[in-house]
Design a protein around this motif. Structure first.
Motif, PDB file in Angstrom:
ATOM      1  N   ILE A   5      30.833  47.018  36.221  1.00  0.00           N
ATOM      2  CA  ILE A   5      31.165  47.214  37.641  1.00  0.00           C
ATOM      3  C   ILE A   5      31.106  48.698  37.988  1.00  0.00           C
ATOM      4  N   ASP A   6      31.632  49.540  37.121  1.00  0.00           N
ATOM      5  CA  ASP A   6      31.585  50.985  37.371  1.00  0.00           C
ATOM      6  C   ASP A   6      30.140  51.478  37.485  1.00  0.00           C
ATOM      7  N   GLN A   7      29.260  50.993  36.613  1.00  0.00           N
ATOM      8  CA  GLN A   7      27.846  51.377  36.683  1.00  0.00           C
ATOM      9  C   GLN A   7      27.253  50.968  38.033  1.00  0.00           C
ATOM     10  N   LEU A   8      27.550  49.767  38.434  1.00  0.00           N
ATOM     11  CA  LEU A   8      27.029  49.260  39.699  1.00  0.00           C
ATOM     12  C   LEU A   8      27.565  50.073  40.868  1.00  0.00           C
ATOM     13  N   LYS A   9      28.874  50.290  40.883  1.00  0.00           N
ATOM     14  CA  LYS A   9      29.507  50.982  42.010  1.00  0.00           C
ATOM     15  C   LYS A   9      29.090  52.444  42.095  1.00  0.00           C
ATOM     16  N   SER A  10      28.720  53.042  40.973  1.00  0.00           N
ATOM     17  CA  SER A  10      28.283  54.437  41.034  1.00  0.00           C
ATOM     18  C   SER A  10      26.953  54.555  41.767  1.00  0.00           C
ATOM     19  N   ALA A  11      26.132  53.538  41.688  1.00  0.00           N
ATOM     20  CA  ALA A  11      24.829  53.563  42.361  1.00  0.00           C
ATOM     21  C   ALA A  11      24.854  52.842  43.707  1.00  0.00           C
ATOM     22  N   ALA A  12      25.755  51.893  43.859  1.00  0.00           N
ATOM     23  CA  ALA A  12      25.864  51.129  45.111  1.00  0.00           C
ATOM     24  C   ALA A  12      27.353  51.050  45.472  1.00  0.00           C
ATOM     25  N   PRO A  13      27.924  52.186  45.934  1.00  0.00           N
ATOM     26  CA  PRO A  13      29.372  52.258  46.117  1.00  0.00           C
ATOM     27  C   PRO A  13      29.937  51.282  47.147  1.00  0.00           C
ATOM     28  N   ASN A  14      29.126  50.819  48.062  1.00  0.00           N
ATOM     29  CA  ASN A  14      29.620  49.905  49.092  1.00  0.00           C
ATOM     30  C   ASN A  14      29.484  48.437  48.709  1.00  0.00           C
ATOM     31  N   ALA A  15      28.935  48.173  47.555  1.00  0.00           N
ATOM     32  CA  ALA A  15      28.759  46.788  47.123  1.00  0.00           C
ATOM     33  C   ALA A  15      30.116  46.138  46.865  1.00  0.00           C
ATOM     34  N   VAL A  16      30.267  44.929  47.346  1.00  0.00           N
ATOM     35  CA  VAL A  16      31.455  44.136  47.057  1.00  0.00           C
ATOM     36  C   VAL A  16      31.148  43.310  45.812  1.00  0.00           C
ATOM     37  N   VAL A  17      32.019  43.381  44.836  1.00  0.00           N
ATOM     38  CA  VAL A  17      31.850  42.620  43.599  1.00  0.00           C
ATOM     39  C   VAL A  17      32.863  41.484  43.604  1.00  0.00           C
ATOM     40  N   ILE A  18      32.356  40.274  43.478  1.00  0.00           N
ATOM     41  CA  ILE A  18      33.193  39.088  43.362  1.00  0.00           C
ATOM     42  C   ILE A  18      32.988  38.540  41.960  1.00  0.00           C
ATOM     43  N   LEU A  19      34.082  38.339  41.252  1.00  0.00           N
ATOM     44  CA  LEU A  19      33.999  37.775  39.910  1.00  0.00           C
ATOM     45  C   LEU A  19      34.177  36.264  39.978  1.00  0.00           C
ATOM     46  N   GLY A  21      41.923  44.304  41.923  1.00  0.00           N
ATOM     47  CA  GLY A  21      41.558  44.161  43.330  1.00  0.00           C
ATOM     48  C   GLY A  21      40.172  43.595  43.565  1.00  0.00           C
ATOM     49  N   TYR A  22      39.620  42.879  42.591  1.00  0.00           N
ATOM     50  CA  TYR A  22      38.315  42.254  42.781  1.00  0.00           C
ATOM     51  C   TYR A  22      38.521  40.829  43.277  1.00  0.00           C
ATOM     52  N   PRO A  23      37.804  40.436  44.305  1.00  0.00           N
ATOM     53  CA  PRO A  23      37.890  39.026  44.706  1.00  0.00           C
ATOM     54  C   PRO A  23      37.469  38.138  43.539  1.00  0.00           C
ATOM     55  N   TYR A  24      38.102  36.976  43.449  1.00  0.00           N
ATOM     56  CA  TYR A  24      37.823  36.040  42.361  1.00  0.00           C
ATOM     57  C   TYR A  24      37.517  34.688  42.970  1.00  0.00           C
ATOM     58  N   LEU A  25      36.377  34.143  42.618  1.00  0.00           N
ATOM     59  CA  LEU A  25      35.965  32.834  43.112  1.00  0.00           C
ATOM     60  C   LEU A  25      36.187  31.815  41.996  1.00  0.00           C
ATOM     61  N   ASN A  26      37.260  31.083  42.115  1.00  0.00           N
ATOM     62  CA  ASN A  26      37.600  30.088  41.103  1.00  0.00           C
ATOM     63  C   ASN A  26      37.008  28.740  41.500  1.00  0.00           C
ATOM     64  N   HIS A  27      35.896  28.382  40.910  1.00  0.00           N
ATOM     65  CA  HIS A  27      35.235  27.108  41.230  1.00  0.00           C
ATOM     66  C   HIS A  27      35.691  25.986  40.304  1.00  0.00           C
ATOM     67  N   TRP A  28      36.510  26.270  39.309  1.00  0.00           N
ATOM     68  CA  TRP A  28      36.923  25.243  38.353  1.00  0.00           C
ATOM     69  C   TRP A  28      37.625  24.047  38.994  1.00  0.00           C
ATOM     70  N   PRO A  29      38.420  24.212  40.044  1.00  0.00           N
ATOM     71  CA  PRO A  29      39.050  23.023  40.641  1.00  0.00           C
ATOM     72  C   PRO A  29      38.041  21.994  41.174  1.00  0.00           C
ATOM     73  N   ALA A  30      36.809  22.410  41.412  1.00  0.00           N
ATOM     74  CA  ALA A  30      35.782  21.484  41.910  1.00  0.00           C
ATOM     75  C   ALA A  30      35.231  20.577  40.807  1.00  0.00           C
ATOM     76  N   TRP A  31      35.452  20.950  39.546  1.00  0.00           N
ATOM     77  CA  TRP A  31      34.938  20.210  38.401  1.00  0.00           C
ATOM     78  C   TRP A  31      35.962  19.171  37.936  1.00  0.00           C
ATOM     79  N   PRO A  32      35.520  18.162  37.188  1.00  0.00           N
ATOM     80  CA  PRO A  32      36.499  17.291  36.523  1.00  0.00           C
ATOM     81  C   PRO A  32      37.346  18.119  35.555  1.00  0.00           C
TER      82      PRO A  32
END
Length: 138
Positions: free
Chosen positions: A49-63, A90-101
């Motif tokens: 994430i640090d590598q990414l943000k150093s080159a694209a500081p405005n990028a939003v990272v969602i884990l 402080g990274y948004p987290y997309l928890n898709h596991w509840p959608a699975w059995p």
């Protein structure tokens, strides 16, 4: 590839060339399982994430976690640690596991191939629908 491999290969530099506004990052937890300790995985995720943000500081990272797997013991704890890491940093987290059995139900094997631990076509649809609910206004 493990998260450590991805970090060493500086894959985020390739992503940053496109100056993304949004990066949906699924760390390589399945590949790390049994190979890379979770604390090391989290350190490599931060480095990526640090590598990414150093080159694209405005990028939003969602884990987001990889797909669940049937009857795992340690892997769900790694996923819990990923979510805690996201929340703590402080990274948004997309928890898709509840959608699975439930991951303790054999029904999950219809959605995740037990030989490869990768989603089947049905599993890919479950995951895609979970992402669509997050990103597409209904």
């Amino acid at each position: 590839m493990t998260t450590a491999d991805a970090d060493r290969q500086r894959i985020a530099a390739d992503w940053a060339k496109d100056k993304p506004d949004l990066v949906l990052l699924e760390p390589f937890l399945l590949n790390d399982n049994g190979v890379v300790m979770i604390d090391d995985t989290l350190a490599h995720i931060q480095s990526i994430i640090d590598q990414l943000k150093s080159a694209a500081p405005n990028a939003v990272v969602i884990l987001q976690p990889p797909n669940p797997i049937y009857n795992a013991t340690y892997y769900p704890r790694q996923v819990e640690r990923l979510e805690a890491f996201a929340n703590e940093n402080g990274y948004p987290y997309l928890n898709h596991w509840p959608a699975w059995p439930d991951d303790q139900s054999e029904e999950l094997n219809r959605y995740v191939d037990p030989q490869t631990d990768l989603p089947t076509a049905e599993g890919a649809k479950v995951w895609a629908n979970a992402l669509a609910k997050r990103f597409i206004a209904q």
